[in-house]
Write a protein that holds these residues in place. Structure first.
Motif, PDB file in Angstrom:
ATOM      1  N   UNK A   1      25.642 -29.215  -9.879  1.00 35.60           N
ATOM      2  CA  UNK A   1      26.972 -29.259 -10.474  1.00 35.60           C
ATOM      3  C   UNK A   1      27.869 -30.346  -9.889  1.00 35.60           C
TER       4      UNK A   1
ATOM      5  N   UNK B   1      28.891 -33.649 -12.017  1.00 30.49           N
ATOM      6  CA  UNK B   1      29.778 -33.295 -13.141  1.00 30.49           C
ATOM      7  C   UNK B   1      31.162 -32.888 -12.641  1.00 30.49           C
ATOM      8  N   UNK B   2      31.197 -31.993 -11.638  1.00 28.36           N
ATOM      9  CA  UNK B   2      32.484 -31.505 -11.144  1.00 28.36           C
ATOM     10  C   UNK B   2      33.292 -32.623 -10.491  1.00 28.36           C
TER      11      UNK B   2
ATOM     12  N   UNK C   1      34.904 -34.668 -13.193  1.00 29.34           N
ATOM     13  CA  UNK C   1      36.016 -33.923 -13.797  1.00 29.34           C
ATOM     14  C   UNK C   1      37.212 -33.896 -12.853  1.00 29.34           C
ATOM     15  N   UNK C   2      36.928 -33.720 -11.569  1.00 32.53           N
ATOM     16  CA  UNK C   2      38.016 -33.691 -10.584  1.00 32.53           C
ATOM     17  C   UNK C   2      38.733 -35.045 -10.543  1.00 32.53           C
TER      18      UNK C   2
ATOM     19  N   UNK D   1      41.033 -35.449 -13.485  1.00 32.74           N
ATOM     20  CA  UNK D   1      42.232 -34.608 -13.361  1.00 32.74           C
ATOM     21  C   UNK D   1      43.184 -35.153 -12.299  1.00 32.74           C
TER      22      UNK D   1
ATOM     23  N   UNK E   1      47.084 -36.410 -12.790  1.00 39.15           N
ATOM     24  CA  UNK E   1      48.224 -35.877 -12.042  1.00 39.15           C
ATOM     25  C   UNK E   1      48.947 -36.959 -11.242  1.00 39.15           C
TER      26      UNK E   1
ATOM     27  N   UNK F   1      28.805 -31.089  -3.682  1.00 37.97           N
ATOM     28  CA  UNK F   1      27.355 -30.974  -3.551  1.00 37.97           C
ATOM     29  C   UNK F   1      26.859 -29.819  -4.409  1.00 37.97           C
ATOM     30  N   UNK F   2      25.605 -29.512  -4.275  1.00 35.51           N
ATOM     31  CA  UNK F   2      25.062 -28.332  -4.959  1.00 35.51           C
ATOM     32  C   UNK F   2      24.770 -28.532  -6.417  1.00 35.51           C
TER      33      UNK F   2
ATOM     34  N   UNK G   1      35.396 -24.664  -0.853  1.00 34.59           N
ATOM     35  CA  UNK G   1      34.821 -24.659  -2.193  1.00 34.59           C
ATOM     36  C   UNK G   1      33.366 -24.218  -2.073  1.00 34.59           C
TER      37      UNK G   1
ATOM     38  N   UNK H   1      29.834 -23.746  -4.216  1.00 35.89           N
ATOM     39  CA  UNK H   1      29.115 -23.972  -5.472  1.00 35.89           C
ATOM     40  C   UNK H   1      27.722 -23.362  -5.447  1.00 35.89           C
TER      41      UNK H   1
ATOM     42  N   UNK I   1      32.938 -22.404  -7.854  1.00 32.00           N
ATOM     43  CA  UNK I   1      32.525 -23.109  -9.064  1.00 32.00           C
ATOM     44  C   UNK I   1      31.021 -23.310  -9.033  1.00 32.00           C
ATOM     45  N   UNK I   2      30.474 -23.931 -10.064  1.00 31.20           N
ATOM     46  CA  UNK I   2      29.016 -24.056 -10.125  1.00 31.20           C
ATOM     47  C   UNK I   2      28.376 -22.667 -10.102  1.00 31.20           C
ATOM     48  N   UNK I   3      27.303 -22.530  -9.314  1.00 28.79           N
ATOM     49  CA  UNK I   3      26.647 -21.225  -9.212  1.00 28.79           C
ATOM     50  C   UNK I   3      27.445 -20.242  -8.357  1.00 28.79           C
TER      51      UNK I   3
ATOM     52  N   UNK J   1      36.700 -21.223 -10.954  1.00 30.83           N
ATOM     53  CA  UNK J   1      36.918 -22.242 -11.991  1.00 30.83           C
ATOM     54  C   UNK J   1      36.553 -21.647 -13.346  1.00 30.83           C
TER      55      UNK J   1
ATOM     56  N   UNK K   1      33.563 -23.042 -15.569  1.00 32.39           N
ATOM     57  CA  UNK K   1      32.222 -22.745 -15.058  1.00 32.39           C
ATOM     58  C   UNK K   1      31.891 -21.266 -15.207  1.00 32.39           C
TER      59      UNK K   1
ATOM     60  N   UNK L   1      40.691 -27.276 -13.655  1.00 27.49           N
ATOM     61  CA  UNK L   1      40.502 -28.422 -12.760  1.00 27.49           C
ATOM     62  C   UNK L   1      41.839 -28.978 -12.279  1.00 27.49           C
ATOM     63  N   UNK L   2      42.838 -28.922 -13.144  1.00 32.10           N
ATOM     64  CA  UNK L   2      44.173 -29.354 -12.754  1.00 32.10           C
ATOM     65  C   UNK L   2      44.681 -28.485 -11.595  1.00 32.10           C
TER      66      UNK L   2
ATOM     67  N   UNK M   1      42.784 -27.006  -9.405  1.00 36.84           N
ATOM     68  CA  UNK M   1      42.040 -27.367  -8.191  1.00 36.84           C
ATOM     69  C   UNK M   1      42.663 -28.588  -7.527  1.00 36.84           C
TER      70      UNK M   1
END
Lengths: 130, 96
Positions: free
Chosen positions: A15, A18-19, A22-23, A26, A30, A129-130, B5, B7, B31-33, B58, B61, B79-80, B82
């Protein structure tokens, strides 16, 4: 604020890639700036210009490329990881006698010092990560 | 105060490592898994709540994972949101 990102996940699984993208989008929305995104280990495969994704699959590499094109986000892949994963720019392909480069030109091949520099000159470092 | 965080799934070592250092005053984003730890009635969820840390998941997710409702004391985050948390916390600890 100035942000830098460390990405540890490959774009084809997990993930983090991708995350992270996206971060970054965002954070820019901002009003923050992204000093650098550093890709380490298998995450360097996000720079491949040869990966083909099915049309209905999310492709994090495209998200990174868009961030580079739209917001001039600097995308740096770790050179020692990149070489192991076959991610070569023109210089490295030439140096190692390979027939062609495999790195998307939106990405830069460089050393870990770029991560240290990013940490030292950013207000925040976010790791995915992950 | 640290922003954590997570995941990784609750079955992974990262979850237990995170649990060892998570404490009241900290904030954790799943988030994630990691979103599976937001499932009501699971041991993972109970353990997280026992830390008294502020807990978020999240939303995008979680919904991808089929979680339509979070457990009590775990809030949705986009996400905003976060990014807003990272403005509050100078340090992130990433568990993955």
């Amino acid at each position: 604020m100035i942000y830098s990102l460390l990405i540890l996940s490959p774009s084809v699984s997990g993930h983090g890639s991708r995350l992270g993208a996206e971060f970054a989008r965002s954070a820019i929305a901002r009003g923050h700036s992204i000093r650098r995104v550093f890709f380490l280990d298998a995450a360097t495969t996000a720079s491949s210009c040869n990966s083909i994704f099915a049309q209905d699959e999310l492709n994090p590499a495209q998200a990174w490329e868009a961030l580079h094109e739209e917001h001039a986000v600097e995308l740096v892949i770790c050179i020692s990881s990149a070489l192991k994963y076959g991610m070569l720019d023109d210089t490295e392909a030439d140096r190692h006698g390979r027939p062609c480069a495999s790195v998307n030109p939106a990405f830069t091949v460089s050393g870990l010092g770029q991560l240290v520099d990013a940490c030292a000159n950013s207000d925040r470092l976010m790791t995915f990560g992950g | 105060m640290v922003l954590h965080t997570l995941s990784a799934a609750p079955s992974g070592a990262a979850f237990n490592d995170c649990l060892k250092v998570l404490q009241a005053g900290d904030t954790l984003v799943l988030f994630g898994d990691g979103v599976y730890a937001a499932l009501e009635g699971t041991a993972a969820c109970d353990k997280l709540r026992a830390t008294q840390a502020e807990l978020f998941v999240l939303e995008s997710d979680a919904r991808l994972a089929g979680i339509a409702k979070t457990a009590a004391n775990i809030s949705w985050l986009d996400m905003d949101g976060l990014v807003a948390l990272t403005e509050r916390f100078p340090r992130q600890l990433a568990w993955y």
